[in-house]
Design an enzyme around this catalytic site. Structure first.
Site, short mmCIF file in Angstrom:
data_model
loop_
_atom_site.label_atom_id
_atom_site.label_comp_id
_atom_site.label_asym_id
_atom_site.label_seq_id
_atom_site.Cartn_x
_atom_site.Cartn_y
_atom_site.Cartn_z
N GLY A 31 0.81 -1.21 0.00
CA GLY A 31 0.00 0.00 0.00
C GLY A 31 0.84 1.26 0.00
O GLY A 31 2.01 1.23 -0.37
N LEU A 33 0.35 3.65 -2.06
CA LEU A 33 0.68 3.54 -3.48
C LEU A 33 1.24 4.85 -4.02
O LEU A 33 0.84 5.94 -3.61
CB LEU A 33 -0.58 3.15 -4.27
CG LEU A 33 -1.22 1.82 -3.87
CD1 LEU A 33 -2.46 1.56 -4.72
CD2 LEU A 33 -0.24 0.66 -3.99
N HIS A 37 4.25 2.20 -8.24
CA HIS A 37 3.26 1.11 -8.30
C HIS A 37 2.41 1.23 -9.57
O HIS A 37 2.08 0.23 -10.20
CB HIS A 37 2.34 1.16 -7.07
CG HIS A 37 3.03 0.93 -5.77
ND1 HIS A 37 3.13 1.89 -4.79
CD2 HIS A 37 3.69 -0.16 -5.28
CE1 HIS A 37 3.78 1.40 -3.75
NE2 HIS A 37 4.15 0.17 -4.02
N GLY A 147 9.36 -3.74 -8.58
CA GLY A 147 10.18 -2.59 -8.93
C GLY A 147 11.66 -2.87 -8.68
O GLY A 147 12.03 -3.56 -7.73
N LYS A 149 13.81 -0.78 -7.68
CA LYS A 149 14.36 -0.07 -6.52
C LYS A 149 14.71 -1.10 -5.42
O LYS A 149 15.73 -1.00 -4.77
CB LYS A 149 13.38 0.96 -5.96
CG LYS A 149 14.01 1.75 -4.81
CD LYS A 149 13.04 2.70 -4.18
CE LYS A 149 12.08 2.00 -3.25
NZ LYS A 149 12.70 1.46 -2.01
N ASP A 150 13.82 -2.08 -5.27
CA ASP A 150 14.07 -3.17 -4.32
C ASP A 150 14.77 -4.30 -5.08
O ASP A 150 14.22 -5.40 -5.23
CB ASP A 150 12.75 -3.64 -3.70
CG ASP A 150 12.07 -2.53 -2.93
OD1 ASP A 150 12.69 -1.99 -2.00
OD2 ASP A 150 10.93 -2.17 -3.28
N MET A 184 11.17 6.93 -5.79
CA MET A 184 9.87 6.92 -5.11
C MET A 184 9.77 5.72 -4.18
O MET A 184 10.16 4.62 -4.53
CB MET A 184 8.76 6.89 -6.14
CG MET A 184 8.67 8.18 -6.89
SD MET A 184 7.05 8.45 -7.57
CE MET A 184 7.37 9.97 -8.42
N ARG A 187 8.17 4.91 2.00
CA ARG A 187 8.84 5.39 3.21
C ARG A 187 9.31 6.84 3.09
O ARG A 187 9.71 7.44 4.09
CB ARG A 187 10.02 4.49 3.57
CG ARG A 187 9.57 3.13 4.09
CD ARG A 187 10.73 2.33 4.65
NE ARG A 187 10.27 1.20 5.43
CZ ARG A 187 10.14 -0.04 4.97
NH1 ARG A 187 10.42 -0.30 3.71
NH2 ARG A 187 9.70 -1.01 5.77
O1 PAF Z 1 7.89 -4.55 -1.84
C1 PAF Z 1 6.89 -4.70 -1.09
O2 PAF Z 1 5.98 -3.88 -1.05
C2 PAF Z 1 6.81 -5.94 -0.21
O3 PAF Z 1 8.05 -6.33 0.24
C3 PAF Z 1 6.06 -7.11 -0.88
C4 PAF Z 1 6.78 -7.62 -2.11
C5 PAF Z 1 4.65 -6.69 -1.25
C6 PAF Z 1 5.96 -8.28 0.12
O4 PAF Z 1 5.31 -7.91 1.28
#
Ligand code: PAF
Length: 282
Positions: A31, A33, A37, A147, A149-150, A184, A187
């Site tokens: 969430g 968003l 996203h 994404g 970014k992660d 983006m 957090r």
């Molecule tokens: O990247 C995220 O928002 C979370 O780590 C995910 C992939 C939804 C798992 O909770």
């Protein structure tokens, strides 16, 4: 947009879609968003007949003392954004149903989860892999969208899908940035106005690493030192790590001879920010 809160209802709807021969694109989120996203949703819409978006702040991927309780939650705003972005099904499971009393099964991807963020967030990737596998089993997507970014998370999911023979395509999309370069992230809402200015130092450091490589620098220690200098010039910033590593194994590299990933994690105020970029040498 259909809103589903129970696991069995979501499962039933997905089974019907599958029986009808429709493809499902899945965007798992926690969430809060943002445009990042929306890019994933857009891509999922282009590539599938139906798009499922989940919102679930997954308690087991937060270590004690991390921001599980303060993580930004705005159900109404997220519902509007999801619907305006063309999501077909919004899945909002509850923590009680995802992890009922007696729950004791977890997914542990080894190796790559012990590096970078894994050194600072113990159990984090175990929580991510577990919830993503559960969500995959419930939603049964053909493709799932993450994404870049992660980056480490994306790699962990790809590893899990490969190792456990899941028949799901993992599609990754480039990081979406604010005008001044800040990646983006949900957090970013933790940053006050002064911290928001300091936060751009992550992007500046990454840009510098790119420029140094373009100008012929191959020694990663020299590049990291310069990145560190840029970030340390912001007094509010505390570095967790800066790494230049192999994009597949995430192991540190000393000399750049091919593709390399520059990745960093920095704490600014209450926010732990991560970002990365690919440093290419052909
Ligand atoms: O990247 C995220 O928002 C979370 O780590 C995910 C992939 C939804 C798992 O909770």
């Amino acid at each position: 947009m259909k809103i589903i809160t129970s696991i069995s209802d979501m499962h039933k709807v997905s089974l019907v879609l599958k029986r009808e021969g429709r493809t499902i694109g899945f965007v798992p989120t926690m969430g809060a968003l943002h445009k990042g996203h929306v890019t994933l949703i857009d891509k999922a819409k282009r590539e599938n007949n139906k798009v499922v978006l989940s919102i679930f702040v997954n308690p087991i991927q937060f270590a004690p003392g991390e921001d599980y309780h303060s993580y930004p939650r705005d159900k109404e705003r997220d519902e509007i954004m999801a619907s305006q972005s063309g999501v077909d099904i919004l899945f909002l499971p509850s923590a009680d149903e995802m992890y009922p009393d007696g729950y004791e099964t977890f997914v542990n991807v080894e190796g790559i989860t012990e590096l970078l963020c894994g050194k600072f967030r113990h159990g984090h990737f175990k929580g991510v892999a577990t919830v993503v596998l559960k969500l995959f089993n419930i939603v049964m997507p053909d493709r799932a969208y993450f994404g870049e970014k992660d980056y480490q998370q994306m790699l962990v999911i790809k590893r899990m899908v490969n190792d456990l023979n899941l028949n799901i395509d993992i599609v990754s999309m480039p990081t979406i940035r604010e005008e001044d370069g800040l990646a983006m992230s949900s957090r970013n809402t933790y940053l006050d106005s002064g911290e928001r200015v300091s936060a751009v130092s992550l992007y500046k450091a990454l840009k510098t690493s790119e420029d140094m490589v373009k100008n012929g620098e191959r020694d990663t220690m020299k590049i990291i030192n310069e990145m560190e200098r840029i970030i340390r010039s912001e007094t509010a910033a505390k570095i967790d790590y800066i790494s230049i590593c192999d994009p597949d194994t995430l192991k540190d590299i000393k000399t750049i001879n091919g593709r390399a990933l520059a990745a960093l994690s920095v704490r600014i105020g209450n926010a732990r920010l991560i970002d990365n970029c690919m440093l290419g040498v052909k």
